[in-house]
Design an enzyme around this catalytic site. Sequence first.
Site, PDB file in Angstrom:
ATOM      1  N   GLU A   1     -10.726  15.192  71.125  1.00 39.73           N
ATOM      2  CA  GLU A   1     -11.069  16.601  71.326  1.00 39.73           C
ATOM      3  C   GLU A   1     -10.110  17.250  72.323  1.00 39.73           C
ATOM      4  OE1 GLU A   1     -13.951  14.029  72.872  1.00 39.73           O
ATOM      5  OE2 GLU A   1     -13.233  13.720  70.857  1.00 39.73           O
TER       6      GLU A   1
ATOM      7  N   ARG B   1     -15.695  -0.871  76.961  1.00 36.70           N
ATOM      8  CA  ARG B   1     -17.074  -1.384  76.924  1.00 36.70           C
ATOM      9  C   ARG B   1     -17.365  -2.295  75.742  1.00 36.70           C
ATOM     10  NH1 ARG B   1     -18.025   4.135  78.618  1.00 36.70           N
ATOM     11  NH2 ARG B   1     -18.094   4.137  80.880  1.00 36.70           N
TER      12      ARG B   1
END
Length: 182
Positions: free
Chosen positions: A107, A70
């Site tokens: 994560e 993006r």
Amino acid sequence: MAGRTKKEKLELVTQKIRPFPDFPSKGILFRDICPLLKDPEALTAAIDLFEEHVREAYPQVQQIVGLDARGFLFGPLLAQRLGVGFALVRKKGKLPGPTVSVAYTLEYGKAEVEIQADAVDPGQKVLLVDDLLATGGTLFAACELMKKQKAEVLGCLVVIELRDLNGLERLKPNSVFSLVQY
């Protein structure tokens, strides 16, 4: 966008960020920028706000570096306005020719980003652009990539900053400019 104040532009950008509860999984509130991209006036407002900030804070910028994927939506528009080049930081294996890469932890595992070896020159003053700052992992890796290239990171620009995830801490001492904070 002529005639709109900075505050009015920011309100327009904020209105076009759509929340999606429980996406991609339960308990996550996803902030969707698709309505912002769909609306030419809102997209222009976002680029105007970035441009105003960069011209004021970083007149010495020589290159905009956009993060996969993006950052590619905002970075080239901003680079064009500023009259500087644009370079891509992509996920590993997506760029042809010689590349430089950095691995980092997420994560949920490991990832790697890379840039073409000749995309940024040593000593070049760059700004990194992405849509979102969450934990800061990808932007941090991109900053490390710029160090490997011996480029000077002036700062990072994002449309949205998710403050609860403390991405700013991970990016220190690099500065981060965000249009909208949650």
